[in-house]
Design a protein around this motif. Structure first.
Motif, PDB file in Angstrom:
ATOM      1  N   GLN B 115      31.525  35.080   5.556  1.00 30.49           N
ATOM      2  CA  GLN B 115      30.720  35.698   7.184  1.00 30.49           C
ATOM      3  C   GLN B 115      32.239  36.373   6.853  1.00 30.49           C
ATOM      4  O   GLN B 115      32.027  38.065   7.681  1.00 30.49           O
ATOM      5  CB  GLN B 115      31.757  34.398   8.199  1.00 30.49           C
ATOM      6  N   ARG B 116      33.397  36.514   5.917  1.00 30.23           N
ATOM      7  CA  ARG B 116      33.835  37.680   5.766  1.00 30.23           C
ATOM      8  C   ARG B 116      33.047  39.302   5.387  1.00 30.23           C
ATOM      9  O   ARG B 116      33.645  40.335   6.110  1.00 30.23           O
ATOM     10  CB  ARG B 116      34.395  37.818   4.884  1.00 30.23           C
ATOM     11  N   ILE B 118      30.164  40.131   6.332  1.00 32.19           N
ATOM     12  CA  ILE B 118      29.672  40.431   7.946  1.00 32.19           C
ATOM     13  C   ILE B 118      30.733  41.163   8.929  1.00 32.19           C
ATOM     14  O   ILE B 118      30.533  42.003   9.315  1.00 32.19           O
ATOM     15  CB  ILE B 118      29.060  38.992   8.837  1.00 32.19           C
ATOM     16  N   TYR B 119      31.691  40.506   8.423  1.00 34.23           N
ATOM     17  CA  TYR B 119      32.522  40.597   9.562  1.00 34.23           C
ATOM     18  C   TYR B 119      33.331  42.335   9.508  1.00 34.23           C
ATOM     19  O   TYR B 119      33.654  43.353   9.989  1.00 34.23           O
ATOM     20  CB  TYR B 119      33.666  40.040  10.222  1.00 34.23           C
ATOM     21  N   SER B 120      33.006  42.067   7.803  1.00 34.04           N
ATOM     22  CA  SER B 120      33.613  44.131   7.113  1.00 34.04           C
ATOM     23  C   SER B 120      33.460  44.582   7.521  1.00 34.04           C
ATOM     24  O   SER B 120      33.662  45.731   8.175  1.00 34.04           O
ATOM     25  CB  SER B 120      34.508  43.451   6.017  1.00 34.04           C
ATOM     26  N   LEU B 122      30.916  45.471  10.572  1.00 26.39           N
ATOM     27  CA  LEU B 122      31.316  45.622  11.741  1.00 26.39           C
ATOM     28  C   LEU B 122      32.891  46.083  12.414  1.00 26.39           C
ATOM     29  O   LEU B 122      32.909  47.202  12.922  1.00 26.39           O
ATOM     30  CB  LEU B 122      31.455  44.240  12.626  1.00 26.39           C
ATOM     31  N   LEU B 123      33.965  45.901  11.013  1.00 22.87           N
ATOM     32  CA  LEU B 123      35.746  46.398  11.477  1.00 22.87           C
ATOM     33  C   LEU B 123      35.353  47.795  10.493  1.00 22.87           C
ATOM     34  O   LEU B 123      36.326  48.455  10.789  1.00 22.87           O
ATOM     35  CB  LEU B 123      36.045  44.753  11.197  1.00 22.87           C
ATOM     36  N   THR B 130      24.510  48.632  11.254  1.00 23.62           N
ATOM     37  CA  THR B 130      24.131  46.614  11.059  1.00 23.62           C
ATOM     38  C   THR B 130      23.420  46.509  10.015  1.00 23.62           C
ATOM     39  O   THR B 130      23.123  46.202   9.673  1.00 23.62           O
ATOM     40  CB  THR B 130      24.176  46.893  12.586  1.00 23.62           C
ATOM     41  N   SER B 141      25.366  31.952   5.042  1.00 22.60           N
ATOM     42  CA  SER B 141      26.754  31.609   5.384  1.00 22.60           C
ATOM     43  C   SER B 141      26.363  30.907   6.546  1.00 22.60           C
ATOM     44  O   SER B 141      27.527  30.066   6.958  1.00 22.60           O
ATOM     45  CB  SER B 141      27.483  33.343   5.843  1.00 22.60           C
TER      46      SER B 141
END
Lengths: 94, 412
Positions: B115-116, B118-120, B122-123, B130, B141
């Motif tokens: 999950q991290r 994915i978030y990284s 996006l950030l 994407t 995940s």
């Protein structure tokens, strides 16, 4: 990029990313090597990196319907490359 | 339909070992699997609780890429314990794919490391790509990633249940799996849970002031369930699985039977999502015994949830005292490995089965000075050679979920 170079790069992707060693150029990748739809999506990402372009989703969907072999992948890649001078032997031309 | 449900195989990856021999030896010798928290580039330098129940021995994951490609670290643990489980069980492949074998397996939130990723993405500053989120990141995940990677790897076609109720995840897996076999919905169930190394879980408990901090320089002395000097829980990693089978089915195929599940209960406190609740815990223990059709005097071992938090241990001790008085020996098995989150229920069940088979009860580690508020129960303070015939394994979770599982030594 020549056809030979494309093929070499595609084989590298198959070896390093999919752990599929030297598939025959006309092998059915799904039936003979277990290459599934998830792999196909991953392959697009690798090809986009290789070509340094972003492929349109509709083009990807269409490709997923028809591409089954390494040769077909190479043909698919070739269409996105710029035209080359005729003096370069073995160069892909549209 | 009301069928007997037996346990025919068990497998675990824990901070004190991944074989029966290693685990029994550690329990008998009082060996702790708690180590210093790993350093990483994320949150570790901000975290006060610098202890962790660590799996630090090599595990040879021998999975083909076609399986690995959809697995985050939590699924590696899950598939490895199930691989071990099935190699012990000796079930025919035909049965695995018959639709009569199901999987009940979960984790607290899928794979946080995936999950991290994915978030990284996006950030990332100015990120519009994407496409750099892999097609398989979700599969790696998602909450039910453990259960379905198991079904994929072993071609299992029966029911799938992926409980994700924090610390009761795997006790629910066993309990609901038990009910599926008992009531004839499946002939066998693979039940368990797993959680990977994850610093965000440590951070959550740290911020709730619930993580152990006073033993950072002596990790092997914490957690300390029921001890006056306990100072909180220790997060851990691990996985476990058991195979439940309908008794006649197991007998007919000549399976080794290592125990029997005879009761299960699950309830909710119906209120606060964090604070433990005396009424809820007491009720789940009572209903578990009723479900098993036994009285408290029949239980000769209680595996307490016992996380070593200030309030949780007190309320659990009070609930045990209400139901059992001082009759049943009680051990907090997290004192050996910390809190393996989704895996705690199954690992504590497996530890209990191993002790049942071997004929001893391991003590709660570090129980030097019993908290007077926890003193009304029969704490096991030294290694006791005593047969366990019937045991209760109790677990409680954030969200107010409580479970009690009753297991028995097998008698034909």
């Amino acid at each position: 990029m020549t056809r030979q170079e494309i093929q070499k790069e595609v084989y590298r992707i198959f070896r390093e990313e999919f752990e599929i060693e030297d598939p025959g150029p006309d092998d059915d990748l799904k039936d003979m090597h277990g290459f599934d739809s998830i792999d196909a999506i991953e392959l697009f990402i690798e090809l986009e990196k290789m070509l340094q372009i972003s492929l349109d989703q509709e083009i990807k969907k269409e490709a997923m319907l028809h591409i089954r072999t390494v040769n077909q992948i190479c043909d698919y890649v070739a269409q996105f490359l710029p035209e080359q001078e005729p003096s370069q032997p073995g160069t892909i031309r549209k | 339909m009301n069928r007997r449900v037996v346990i025919t195989a068990a497998a675990a990856i824990t901070p004190i070992g991944n074989t029966r021999e290693q685990i029994v030896k550690s329990l008998a010798n009082g060996t702790s699997g708690v180590k210093p928290l790993r350093d990483d580039e994320l949150l570790s330098k901000y975290i006060h609780s610098r202890v962790y129940g660590t799996v630090d021995y090599p595990i040879e994951f021998d999975f083909d890429r076609k399986y690995r490609k959809t697995m985050g670290p939590v699924s590696f643990y899950a598939c490895q314990v199930v691989k071990d489980l099935l190699s012990k069980a000796g079930l025919a492949q035909e049965f695995l794919s018959s639709g009569r074998l199901g999987v009940a397996f979960g984790s607290i939130h899928g794979s946080p490391s995936m999950q991290r990723n994915i978030y990284s993405t996006l950030l990332e500053e100015n990120s519009t790509k994407t496409g750099s989120i892999s097609a398989v990141d979700y599969l790696k995940s998602m909450v039910h990633t453990t259960a379905v990677n198991i079904t994929k790897m072993f071609h299992i076609t029966g029911r799938v249940l992926s409980s994700s109720t924090a610390c009761t995840t795997s006790s629910q897996s066993v309990g609901f799996g038990y009910e599926m076999v008992k009531y004839g919905l499946q002939d066998a169930m693979i039940c368990g849970g797993a959680d990977e190394y994850d610093l965000t879980t440590v951070a959550v408990f740290d911020n709730l002031l619930a993580g152990s901090t006073a033993y950072n320089d002596r990790p092997h002395l914490t957690p300390r369930p029921f001890d006056a000097d306990r100072d909180g829980l220790v997060v851990a990693e691990g996985a476990g699985a058991v195979l439940l089978e309908e008794y006649e089915f197991a007998k007919n195929r000549g399976a080794d039977i290592i125990g029997e599940v005879i009761g299960f209960s699950c309830n909710n406190n119906g209120g606060d999502l964090i604070l433990p609740n005396l009424e809820g815990i007491t009720q789940v223990i009572r209903v578990g015994l009723e479900n098993a059709g036994i009285g408290p005097e029949s239980v000769d071992f209680v595996s307490a949830h016992a996380t070593a938090t200030k309030m949780g241990d007190v309320l659990e001790a009070q609930a045990i005292e209400r139901v059992y008085g001082k009759s049943a020996p009680v051990t907090g098995l997290k004192s050996y490995i910390g809190h393996t989150m989704a895996a705690c229920g199954i690992i504590e069940t497996i530890f209990t089965l191993y002790m049942m088979e071997t004929g001893f009860i391991a003590p709660t580690l570090h129980l030097d000075n019993i908290d007077p508020r926890c003193a009304g129960i029969n704490h096991v303070r030294r290694l006791t050679e005593s047969p366990i015939r019937t045991a209760a394994v109790q677990n409680f979770a954030f969200g107010g979920v409580n479970t009690s599982l009753i297991v028995k030594a097998f008698q034909a």
